[in-house]
Design an enzyme around this catalytic site. Structure first.
Site, PDB file in Angstrom:
ATOM      1  N   GLU A 151      53.544 -48.457  16.634  1.00  0.00           N
ATOM      2  CA  GLU A 151      54.533 -47.396  16.381  1.00  0.00           C
ATOM      3  C   GLU A 151      54.068 -46.130  17.093  1.00  0.00           C
ATOM      4  O   GLU A 151      52.876 -45.920  17.280  1.00  0.00           O
ATOM      5  CB  GLU A 151      54.746 -47.184  14.882  1.00  0.00           C
ATOM      6  CG  GLU A 151      53.483 -46.993  14.063  1.00  0.00           C
ATOM      7  CD  GLU A 151      53.330 -45.580  13.593  1.00  0.00           C
ATOM      8  OE1 GLU A 151      54.355 -44.908  13.423  1.00  0.00           O
ATOM      9  OE2 GLU A 151      52.193 -45.135  13.441  1.00  0.00           O
TER      10      GLU A 151
ATOM     11  N   GLU B  23      22.271 -55.950  25.988  1.00  0.00           N
ATOM     12  CA  GLU B  23      21.005 -55.861  25.267  1.00  0.00           C
ATOM     13  C   GLU B  23      21.216 -55.748  23.765  1.00  0.00           C
ATOM     14  O   GLU B  23      20.402 -56.208  22.981  1.00  0.00           O
ATOM     15  CB  GLU B  23      20.226 -54.639  25.762  1.00  0.00           C
ATOM     16  CG  GLU B  23      18.938 -55.014  26.442  1.00  0.00           C
ATOM     17  CD  GLU B  23      18.225 -53.800  27.003  1.00  0.00           C
ATOM     18  OE1 GLU B  23      17.387 -53.238  26.298  1.00  0.00           O
ATOM     19  OE2 GLU B  23      18.513 -53.414  28.148  1.00  0.00           O
TER      20      GLU B  23
ATOM     21  N   GLN C 273      46.450 -47.279  14.145  1.00  0.00           N
ATOM     22  CA  GLN C 273      46.295 -45.866  13.779  1.00  0.00           C
ATOM     23  C   GLN C 273      44.829 -45.470  13.663  1.00  0.00           C
ATOM     24  O   GLN C 273      44.396 -44.489  14.271  1.00  0.00           O
ATOM     25  CB  GLN C 273      47.003 -45.588  12.445  1.00  0.00           C
ATOM     26  CG  GLN C 273      46.839 -44.136  12.021  1.00  0.00           C
ATOM     27  CD  GLN C 273      47.600 -43.801  10.751  1.00  0.00           C
ATOM     28  OE1 GLN C 273      48.434 -44.570  10.311  1.00  0.00           O
ATOM     29  NE2 GLN C 273      47.329 -42.667  10.174  1.00  0.00           N
TER      30      GLN C 273
ATOM     31  N   ASN D 213      35.221 -46.742   4.850  1.00  0.00           N
ATOM     32  CA  ASN D 213      35.680 -45.382   4.543  1.00  0.00           C
ATOM     33  C   ASN D 213      34.976 -44.771   3.339  1.00  0.00           C
ATOM     34  O   ASN D 213      34.642 -43.598   3.345  1.00  0.00           O
ATOM     35  CB  ASN D 213      37.187 -45.376   4.276  1.00  0.00           C
ATOM     36  CG  ASN D 213      37.980 -45.293   5.565  1.00  0.00           C
ATOM     37  OD1 ASN D 213      37.423 -44.964   6.609  1.00  0.00           O
ATOM     38  ND2 ASN D 213      39.253 -45.595   5.518  1.00  0.00           N
TER      39      ASN D 213
ATOM     40  N   THR E 228      44.150 -48.289   1.123  1.00  0.00           N
ATOM     41  CA  THR E 228      45.371 -47.706   1.697  1.00  0.00           C
ATOM     42  C   THR E 228      46.542 -48.678   1.640  1.00  0.00           C
ATOM     43  O   THR E 228      47.669 -48.278   1.838  1.00  0.00           O
ATOM     44  CB  THR E 228      45.149 -47.286   3.167  1.00  0.00           C
ATOM     45  OG1 THR E 228      44.637 -48.418   3.872  1.00  0.00           O
ATOM     46  CG2 THR E 228      44.167 -46.148   3.272  1.00  0.00           C
TER      47      THR E 228
ATOM     48  N   SER F  74      40.937 -51.030  12.787  1.00  0.00           N
ATOM     49  CA  SER F  74      40.639 -51.253  11.372  1.00  0.00           C
ATOM     50  C   SER F  74      40.974 -52.693  11.032  1.00  0.00           C
ATOM     51  O   SER F  74      41.822 -53.307  11.683  1.00  0.00           O
ATOM     52  CB  SER F  74      41.447 -50.299  10.497  1.00  0.00           C
ATOM     53  OG  SER F  74      42.797 -50.687  10.528  1.00  0.00           O
TER      54      SER F  74
ATOM     55  N   THR G  32      48.466 -53.496  12.539  1.00  0.00           N
ATOM     56  CA  THR G  32      48.254 -53.480  13.994  1.00  0.00           C
ATOM     57  C   THR G  32      46.783 -53.717  14.319  1.00  0.00           C
ATOM     58  O   THR G  32      46.444 -54.544  15.158  1.00  0.00           O
ATOM     59  CB  THR G  32      48.702 -52.125  14.584  1.00  0.00           C
ATOM     60  OG1 THR G  32      50.029 -51.860  14.156  1.00  0.00           O
ATOM     61  CG2 THR G  32      48.666 -52.155  16.089  1.00  0.00           C
TER      62      THR G  32
ATOM     63  N   ASN H  61      36.450 -39.146  10.807  1.00  0.00           N
ATOM     64  CA  ASN H  61      36.435 -39.591  12.207  1.00  0.00           C
ATOM     65  C   ASN H  61      35.379 -38.858  13.025  1.00  0.00           C
ATOM     66  O   ASN H  61      34.780 -39.434  13.932  1.00  0.00           O
ATOM     67  CB  ASN H  61      37.816 -39.413  12.839  1.00  0.00           C
ATOM     68  CG  ASN H  61      38.829 -40.362  12.217  1.00  0.00           C
ATOM     69  OD1 ASN H  61      38.455 -41.311  11.544  1.00  0.00           O
ATOM     70  ND2 ASN H  61      40.101 -40.109  12.423  1.00  0.00           N
TER      71      ASN H  61
END
Length: 448
Positions: free
Chosen positions: A72, A255, A11, A207, A180, A141, A146, A229
């Site tokens: 998902e 580099e 996600q 975050n 989270t 993340s 995932t 984001n």
């Protein structure tokens, strides 16, 4: 041609990917349907530039060299139905049926493996379309199921299939205060252990540090993920600008690691970005080269919560964009070096690499960030980032001492020994950072 394939996993990876591609499209003058804006006969950035990230079809449409992967379908469905739905190749959006439930083992061993062949097949086809593939840019993340499980599995496979190509990661690190999921420390330690030998360079983003930047600099009382984001996209864009636009000092993917990674394991540069200000403040800021350079060395402009004043710098890349002259940069760097707050390790006294790209930064339409005439992104390999590892290791130890939640991982086919192995590897990483920070010639030893 020096193409780069972007792979967004999970996600967080997919949503950051969305913000990045929206920004790239605006920077190159490409509309959401993939065709050029009115009045342009070529994308901005010169013949070579845009083709690193976009491929051109026979009808004059530009398609991102990007792959979206999630276990998902929700986030990828947003891409399929969003404003930029016509930009991406439909086969480059790969979604599974059930998610990893914040469990590294599900992403790495069970659910993730089911779609691995589809992903690798698509990567193979995309790399066949490249004349000279330079490497992969990975966004995921470390705390989710995932992003951590499938992300590390994919990096392992890419190392086997494309051993010599660069693999750069943008990894969202679990924030110290804003959590989270409960099992973030497990996922982070496990995925770091797995990817440590496969990724060439990992830019970490935390975050909480970005929340604070949005609150303090952009005056957003309650930042949401799209605000975060958009800010991360600016950083990713600055890092990749030298690959996409012409400049006086161009940097390519290889580099980065040559200049930033003194030892293979110590490949976690700290990222800072300046200037970050809201539209209301834009007219009041001088925004000179020396000002933005100084800002990069302040903890408030960093993408990870740690104090660089307590650590030592091993190597630093300053990537400037926009209206910047080399002489101003040299003066700004000399000013920084003369300050006592910036300590360099004694075995690497030069320590600064400069990149200049003449394309000014662009702000995403509708974002709170004001566009500036010049900006700088600093990538610095500093021993201070070990603080971030210490924090996550402590949380891991607290939970693992009680074996809390471990049965969910073992139930997916993982062995408990992997936890201790991963934790030992991270303890070794912490020690590596302490070691590189110690002086190689202690002053008291004057025997001959």
């Amino acid at each position: 041609m020096r193409e780069v394939i972007s792979i967004n996993v999970g996600q967080a990876g997919c949503q950051i990917g969305n913000a990045c591609w929206e920004l790239y499209s605006q920077e190159h003058g490409i509309r959401p349907d993939g065709y050029l804006q009115e009045g342009l006969d070529r994308p901005k950035g010169g013949e070579e530039g845009f083709s690193t990230f976009f491929s051109e079809t026979g009808s004059g449409k530009y398609v991102p060299r990007a792959l979206y992967v999630d276990l998902e379908p929700n986030v990828i469905d947003e891409v399929r139905t969003g404003v930029y739905k016509d930009l991406f190749h439909p086969e480059q959006l790969i979604a599974g049926k059930e998610d990893a439930a914040n469990n590294y083992a599900r992403g790495h061993y069970t659910v993730g493996r089911e779609i691995l062949d589809d992903i690798l097949d698509r990567v193979r086809r995309m790399s066949d379309q490249c004349d000279g593939l330079q490497g992969f840019l990975f966004t995921h993340s470390l705390g989710g199921g995932t992003g951590s499980g499938l992300g590390s599995l994919l990096l392992e496979q890419l190392s086997l299939d494309y051993g010599k190509k660069s693999k750069l990661e943008f990894a969202v690190y679990p924030a110290p205060q804003v959590s989270t999921s409960v099992v973030e420390p497990y996922n982070t330690v496990l995925t770091t252990h797995t990817t440590l030998e496969h990724a060439d360079c990992t830019f970490m983003v935390d975050n909480e540090a970005i929340y604070d930047m949005c609150r303090r600099n952009l005056d957003i009382a309650r930042p949401n993920f799209s605000s975060l984001n958009n800010l991360i996209a600016q950083v990713v864009s600055s890092v990749t600008a030298s690959l996409r636009f012409d400049g006086s000092l161009n940097v390519d993917l290889n580099e980065f690691q040559t200049n930033l990674v003194p030892y293979p394991r110590i490949h976690f540069p700290l990222v800072s970005y300046a200037p970050v200000f809201s539209k209301s403040r834009a007219t009041h800021e001088a925004n000179s080269v020396s000002e933005i350079t100084q800002s990069c060395f302040e903890p408030g402009n960093q993408m990870v919560k740690c104090d660089p004043r307590t650590g030592k710098y091993m190597a630093t890349c300053l990537l400037y964009r926009g209206d910047v002259v080399t002489r101003d940069v040299q003066n700004a760097v000399a000013q920084v070096k003369s300050k006592k707050t910036v300590q360099l390790v004694d075995w690497c006294p030069t320590g600064f690499k400069i990149g200049i790209c003449y394309q000014p930064p662009t702000a995403i339409k509708g974002s709170e960030l004001a566009s500036a005439s010049r900006a700088v992104c600093m990538l610095s390999n500093t021993t201070a980032i070990a603080e971030a590892w210490r924090r996550i290791d402590r949380k891991f130890d607290l939970m693992y001492s009680k074996r809390a939640f471990v049965h969910w991982y073992v139930g997916e086919g993982m062995e408990e020994g992997e936890f201790t192995e991963a934790r030992e590897d991270l303890a070794a990483l912490e020690r590596d950072y302490i070691e590189v920070g110690t002086d190689s010639f202690p002053e008291e030893e004057e025997e001959y």
